[in-house]
Design an enzyme around this catalytic site. Structure first.
Site, PDB file in Angstrom:
ATOM      1  N   HIS A 180      76.532  46.005  87.686  1.00 40.33           N
ATOM      2  CA  HIS A 180      77.964  46.191  87.965  1.00 40.33           C
ATOM      3  C   HIS A 180      78.296  46.732  88.996  1.00 40.33           C
ATOM      4  O   HIS A 180      78.429  48.340  88.180  1.00 40.33           O
ATOM      5  CB  HIS A 180      78.841  45.238  86.749  1.00 40.33           C
ATOM      6  CG  HIS A 180      79.190  43.906  86.244  1.00 40.33           C
ATOM      7  ND1 HIS A 180      80.648  43.943  85.690  1.00 40.33           N
ATOM      8  CD2 HIS A 180      77.903  43.846  85.496  1.00 40.33           C
ATOM      9  CE1 HIS A 180      80.040  42.671  85.088  1.00 40.33           C
ATOM     10  NE2 HIS A 180      78.795  42.615  85.383  1.00 40.33           N
TER      11      HIS A 180
ATOM     12  N   TYR B  29      90.816  43.635  84.386  1.00 38.06           N
ATOM     13  CA  TYR B  29      91.810  43.861  83.426  1.00 38.06           C
ATOM     14  C   TYR B  29      92.582  43.706  83.830  1.00 38.06           C
ATOM     15  O   TYR B  29      92.841  43.994  85.359  1.00 38.06           O
ATOM     16  CB  TYR B  29      91.650  45.448  83.842  1.00 38.06           C
ATOM     17  CG  TYR B  29      90.242  45.914  82.924  1.00 38.06           C
ATOM     18  CD1 TYR B  29      88.974  46.324  83.889  1.00 38.06           C
ATOM     19  CD2 TYR B  29      90.049  46.682  81.715  1.00 38.06           C
ATOM     20  CE1 TYR B  29      87.428  47.250  82.854  1.00 38.06           C
ATOM     21  CE2 TYR B  29      89.037  47.196  81.396  1.00 38.06           C
ATOM     22  CZ  TYR B  29      87.997  47.361  81.643  1.00 38.06           C
ATOM     23  OH  TYR B  29      87.178  47.797  81.114  1.00 38.06           O
TER      24      TYR B  29
ATOM     25  N   PRO C  19      89.724  50.472  73.357  1.00 39.61           N
ATOM     26  CA  PRO C  19      88.683  50.248  73.929  1.00 39.61           C
ATOM     27  C   PRO C  19      88.538  49.690  75.619  1.00 39.61           C
ATOM     28  O   PRO C  19      87.596  49.923  75.913  1.00 39.61           O
ATOM     29  CB  PRO C  19      88.090  48.931  73.435  1.00 39.61           C
ATOM     30  CG  PRO C  19      88.943  48.621  72.489  1.00 39.61           C
ATOM     31  CD  PRO C  19      89.958  49.483  72.855  1.00 39.61           C
TER      32      PRO C  19
ATOM     33  N   LYS D 163      84.725  53.613  76.488  1.00 40.07           N
ATOM     34  CA  LYS D 163      83.866  55.015  76.891  1.00 40.07           C
ATOM     35  C   LYS D 163      83.498  55.149  75.212  1.00 40.07           C
ATOM     36  O   LYS D 163      82.201  56.445  74.843  1.00 40.07           O
ATOM     37  CB  LYS D 163      85.966  55.623  76.761  1.00 40.07           C
ATOM     38  CG  LYS D 163      85.430  55.793  77.725  1.00 40.07           C
ATOM     39  CD  LYS D 163      84.177  56.639  78.835  1.00 40.07           C
ATOM     40  CE  LYS D 163      84.119  56.575  80.103  1.00 40.07           C
ATOM     41  NZ  LYS D 163      83.841  55.469  80.801  1.00 40.07           N
TER      42      LYS D 163
ATOM     43  N   TYR E 168      85.179  55.843  84.723  1.00 44.61           N
ATOM     44  CA  TYR E 168      85.131  54.877  84.450  1.00 44.61           C
ATOM     45  C   TYR E 168      83.030  54.851  84.067  1.00 44.61           C
ATOM     46  O   TYR E 168      82.883  53.911  83.236  1.00 44.61           O
ATOM     47  CB  TYR E 168      85.480  53.717  85.099  1.00 44.61           C
ATOM     48  CG  TYR E 168      85.487  52.072  84.783  1.00 44.61           C
ATOM     49  CD1 TYR E 168      85.950  51.718  83.309  1.00 44.61           C
ATOM     50  CD2 TYR E 168      83.630  51.019  84.725  1.00 44.61           C
ATOM     51  CE1 TYR E 168      85.571  50.271  82.635  1.00 44.61           C
ATOM     52  CE2 TYR E 168      84.119  49.918  84.234  1.00 44.61           C
ATOM     53  CZ  TYR E 168      85.087  49.342  82.715  1.00 44.61           C
ATOM     54  OH  TYR E 168      84.979  48.258  81.898  1.00 44.61           O
TER      55      TYR E 168
HETATM   56  P1  RFL Z   1      79.272  52.967  64.343  1.00 42.36           P
HETATM   57  O1  RFL Z   1      78.609  52.046  65.016  1.00 42.36           O
HETATM   58  O2  RFL Z   1      80.564  52.448  63.890  1.00 42.36           O
HETATM   59  O3  RFL Z   1      78.117  52.803  63.331  1.00 42.36           O
HETATM   60  C1  RFL Z   1      77.962  53.870  62.075  1.00 42.36           C
HETATM   61  C2  RFL Z   1      77.075  53.573  60.796  1.00 42.36           C
HETATM   62  O4  RFL Z   1      77.185  53.722  59.607  1.00 42.36           O
HETATM   63  C3  RFL Z   1      77.310  53.068  58.356  1.00 42.36           C
HETATM   64  N1  RFL Z   1      78.026  53.610  58.170  1.00 42.36           N
HETATM   65  C4  RFL Z   1      76.967  54.135  56.523  1.00 42.36           C
HETATM   66  N2  RFL Z   1      75.856  53.947  56.653  1.00 42.36           N
HETATM   67  C5  RFL Z   1      75.654  54.399  55.480  1.00 42.36           C
HETATM   68  N3  RFL Z   1      76.267  54.801  54.041  1.00 42.36           N
HETATM   69  C6  RFL Z   1      77.865  55.096  54.363  1.00 42.36           C
HETATM   70  N4  RFL Z   1      78.572  55.488  53.347  1.00 42.36           N
HETATM   71  C7  RFL Z   1      78.480  54.256  55.665  1.00 42.36           C
HETATM   72  N5  RFL Z   1      79.770  54.238  56.213  1.00 42.36           N
HETATM   73  C8  RFL Z   1      79.429  53.316  57.741  1.00 42.36           C
HETATM   74  C9  RFL Z   1      78.220  51.739  59.360  1.00 42.36           C
HETATM   75  O5  RFL Z   1      77.952  50.463  58.613  1.00 42.36           O
HETATM   76  C10 RFL Z   1      77.140  51.559  60.516  1.00 42.36           C
HETATM   77  O6  RFL Z   1      76.032  51.215  60.433  1.00 42.36           O
HETATM   78  O7  RFL Z   1      79.445  54.039  65.020  1.00 42.36           O
HETATM   79  P2  RFL Z   1      77.960  55.160  66.402  1.00 42.36           P
HETATM   80  O8  RFL Z   1      77.030  55.243  65.919  1.00 42.36           O
HETATM   81  O9  RFL Z   1      78.967  56.577  66.741  1.00 42.36           O
HETATM   82  O10 RFL Z   1      78.813  53.936  67.650  1.00 42.36           O
HETATM   83  C11 RFL Z   1      80.278  53.853  68.341  1.00 42.36           C
HETATM   84  C12 RFL Z   1      80.416  52.494  68.327  1.00 42.36           C
HETATM   85  O11 RFL Z   1      80.073  52.355  67.846  1.00 42.36           O
HETATM   86  C13 RFL Z   1      82.064  52.481  68.547  1.00 42.36           C
HETATM   87  O12 RFL Z   1      82.430  53.531  69.797  1.00 42.36           O
HETATM   88  C14 RFL Z   1      81.779  51.325  70.412  1.00 42.36           C
HETATM   89  O13 RFL Z   1      81.655  50.342  69.736  1.00 42.36           O
HETATM   90  C15 RFL Z   1      83.407  51.365  70.752  1.00 42.36           C
HETATM   91  N6  RFL Z   1      83.288  50.221  72.187  1.00 42.36           N
HETATM   92  C16 RFL Z   1      83.527  49.960  73.410  1.00 42.36           C
HETATM   93  N7  RFL Z   1      82.505  51.394  73.500  1.00 42.36           N
HETATM   94  C17 RFL Z   1      81.998  51.758  74.876  1.00 42.36           C
HETATM   95  O14 RFL Z   1      81.603  52.458  74.607  1.00 42.36           O
HETATM   96  N8  RFL Z   1      82.416  50.762  75.601  1.00 42.36           N
HETATM   97  C18 RFL Z   1      82.657  49.553  74.870  1.00 42.36           C
HETATM   98  O15 RFL Z   1      82.681  47.907  76.314  1.00 42.36           O
HETATM   99  C19 RFL Z   1      83.214  49.313  73.909  1.00 42.36           C
HETATM  100  N9  RFL Z   1      83.927  48.161  74.025  1.00 42.36           N
HETATM  101  C20 RFL Z   1      84.133  48.624  71.518  1.00 42.36           C
HETATM  102  C21 RFL Z   1      84.455  47.769  72.327  1.00 42.36           C
HETATM  103  C22 RFL Z   1      84.953  49.096  70.271  1.00 42.36           C
HETATM  104  C23 RFL Z   1      85.045  47.495  69.967  1.00 42.36           C
HETATM  105  N10 RFL Z   1      85.093  47.376  67.766  1.00 42.36           N
HETATM  106  C24 RFL Z   1      85.943  46.030  67.507  1.00 42.36           C
HETATM  107  C25 RFL Z   1      85.996  48.959  67.938  1.00 42.36           C
HETATM  108  C26 RFL Z   1      84.985  47.009  72.321  1.00 42.36           C
HETATM  109  C27 RFL Z   1      85.425  46.625  70.615  1.00 42.36           C
HETATM  110  C28 RFL Z   1      86.393  45.643  70.654  1.00 42.36           C
HETATM  111  C1  PHB Z   2      83.354  44.435  76.109  1.00 47.23           C
HETATM  112  O1  PHB Z   2      82.706  43.826  77.572  1.00 47.23           O
HETATM  113  O2  PHB Z   2      83.668  44.135  75.355  1.00 47.23           O
HETATM  114  C2  PHB Z   2      84.040  45.048  76.745  1.00 47.23           C
HETATM  115  C3  PHB Z   2      84.345  45.382  78.496  1.00 47.23           C
HETATM  116  C4  PHB Z   2      84.704  46.028  78.669  1.00 47.23           C
HETATM  117  C5  PHB Z   2      85.454  47.620  77.723  1.00 47.23           C
HETATM  118  C6  PHB Z   2      85.868  46.662  76.345  1.00 47.23           C
HETATM  119  C7  PHB Z   2      84.574  45.311  75.798  1.00 47.23           C
HETATM  120  O3  PHB Z   2      86.655  47.960  78.284  1.00 47.23           O
END
Ligand code: RFL
Ligand code: PHB
Length: 395
Positions: free
Chosen positions: A75, A204, A296, A300, A388
């Site tokens: 994108h 957004y 989110p 980031k 971004y």
């Molecule tokens: P994770 O992905 O949470 O992975 C941690 C792992 O550790 C495991 N775990 C354990 N394992 C062993 N022993 C234990 N005691 C444990 N406790 C936990 C868990 O099961 C898991 O597998 O962390 P990590 O690797 O630091 O990654 C971070 C990302 O997952 C997170 O920052 C993003 O998902 C945030 N996020 C977004 N980030 C972006 O860069 N771009 C986005 O568009 C974006 N959109 C989002 C998001 C997060 C969202 N939610 C659901 C929080 C959108 C949403 C809705």
């Molecule tokens: C997504 O596609 O899940 C998404 C995209 C942009 C955001 C957060 C989540 O800022």
């Protein structure tokens, strides 16, 4: 109790833990990844979708970018929608050609798991009762249980990549004094729908009913979010209510609206900003969501996890291959500048685009004026664009 030895013990198989394991493996450094959940659970967990330019480059350089490049959706812009009008932020034009890739986090996780398994490197799923010990010594340990067997892994270093609810952060002494937090008075209801994305770019939207976000996962799947109350429940949101709210909040004067389809996943995510500045103690290093959380709105979170891992992997390589511990000694300091930049951007985008029920009419007008300026002035749009797509690595 089975006793095992490795160089780097990694807790958690999210993007942070798996990427660290992969980067170390490429340099001949031994690691084990210990994950609490099953393989299918982590491969299907729907989360982030936007990869910054630096994340795209790093995955490609690490040899795990092939599927992202063929299946991901590049994108060059995003749109901001308010007062019925969409304003395009031309990311590529405003940042000298930098862009983003829409590619699900779970797809990145699948690619990294496939790489680890094809290297026949140790990766354990469904590991229980994980505990870290002796982090102040030269031989920190991870105790855990797998397939009914107790194990102890003696390591040189432990990487706490176990997310916000993991156990590693709490193993650091005195973290309360180093913790900064803000909890927002709203949450996001997110859905995946079997519907072709009706726009090529993310939208957004700021609307009197609250924020909404139009995103996508593939040419067949649309991803949508709605601001909701933090104590809301999925039971309050029938499919009909979700679609009608999306129609209202995403309505634009040119008649655009998202395509509807079967809703195949629904979830509510609380919104929080959180930083634990103590990212290291003794031989335990935290990375990703274990150390910091962003709301989110700025896309980031996963990108920050990747940026921490880039710094941690490089520091560990310096230690093992060049007997140089400078990077390890300055790990937290090296991560935190980018962490706080992303914390600010995520807080700011969240503050500018959501409705706050406690805002006075004055604050509401100020918020609208801010959004109008940043969406329509070149200087304002450039600020959004360069944050971004992610600022270039500073080293
Ligand atoms: P994770 O992905 O949470 O992975 C941690 C792992 O550790 C495991 N775990 C354990 N394992 C062993 N022993 C234990 N005691 C444990 N406790 C936990 C868990 O099961 C898991 O597998 O962390 P990590 O690797 O630091 O990654 C971070 C990302 O997952 C997170 O920052 C993003 O998902 C945030 N996020 C977004 N980030 C972006 O860069 N771009 C986005 O568009 C974006 N959109 C989002 C998001 C997060 C969202 N939610 C659901 C929080 C959108 C949403 C809705
Ligand atoms: C997504 O596609 O899940 C998404 C995209 C942009 C955001 C957060 C989540 O800022």
């Amino acid at each position: 109790m089975r006793s095992l030895r490795t160089q780097v013990g990694i807790v958690g198989a999210g993007p942070a833990g798996l990427l660290l394991a992969h980067l170390l493996e490429r340099q001949g450094i031994a690691a084990v990844v210990l994950e609490a959940k099953s393989r299918s659970y982590v491969e299907e967990r729907i989360r982030a979708g936007v990869l910054e330019q630096g994340t795209i480059d790093l995955l490609n350089e690490a040899g795990v970018g092939a599927r992202m490049m063929s299946e991901g959706l590049p994108h060059e812009g995003i749109e901001l929608l308010f007062d019925g009008t969409r304003h395009r932020i031309d990311l590529a034009e405003l940042t000298g050609g930098r862009r983003i890739m829409v590619y699900g986090q779970h797809e990145v996780v699948k690619d990294l798991i496939a790489a680890r398994l094809s290297a026949e490197a140790p990766l354990y799923f469904e590991v229980d009762a994980v505990q870290v010990a002796d982090i102040d010594t030269a031989e920190p340990k991870i105790y855990c249980r797998h397939a009914g067997e107790d194990m102890v892994w003696t390591c040189d270093f432990i990487a706490g990549c176990d997310g916000f609810h993991g156990i590693c952060r709490t193993a650091l002494p005195d973290i309360a004094a180093h913790t900064f937090e803000r909890v927002y008075p709203f949450a996001w209801l997110g859905i995946l729908a079997k519907a072709a994305p009706a726009s090529e770019e993310l939208i957004y939207a700021s609307h009197p009913h609250g924020f909404a976000l139009f995103s996508m996962r593939s040419p067949q799947i649309t991803r949508l979010y709605l601001q909701c109350s933090p104590d809301d429940e999925l039971a309050n949101w029938s499919d009909e209510r979700i679609w009608s709210e999306l129609e209202v909040r995403l309505a634009s004067d040119d008649g655009w609206h998202p395509n509807k389809g079967e809703i195949i996943q629904k979830g509510i995510t609380p919104m929080r900003s959180f930083v634990c500045e103590k990212m290291q103690h003794g031989r335990l290093y935290l990375a990703g969501d274990a150390a910091h959380i962003v709301p989110p709105t700025g896309a980031k979170g996963m990108n920050l996890a990747v940026s921490d891992i880039r710094i941690l992997a490089r520091s560990l390589v310096q230690h093992y291959l060049h007997h140089d511990d400078t990077g390890l000694a300055h790990y937290a300091e090296n991560c935190l500048k980018r962490v706080w930049r992303a914390e600010h951007f995520s807080w700011w985008m969240t503050s500018m685009l959501h409705r706050f029920t406690d805002h006075s009419p004055f604050q509401q007008r100020i918020q609208e004026a801010e959004l109008r300026y940043f969406a329509t002035s070149r200087a304002g749009a450039t600020t959004i664009a360069e944050n971004y797509v992610g600022l270039p690595w500073s080293d």
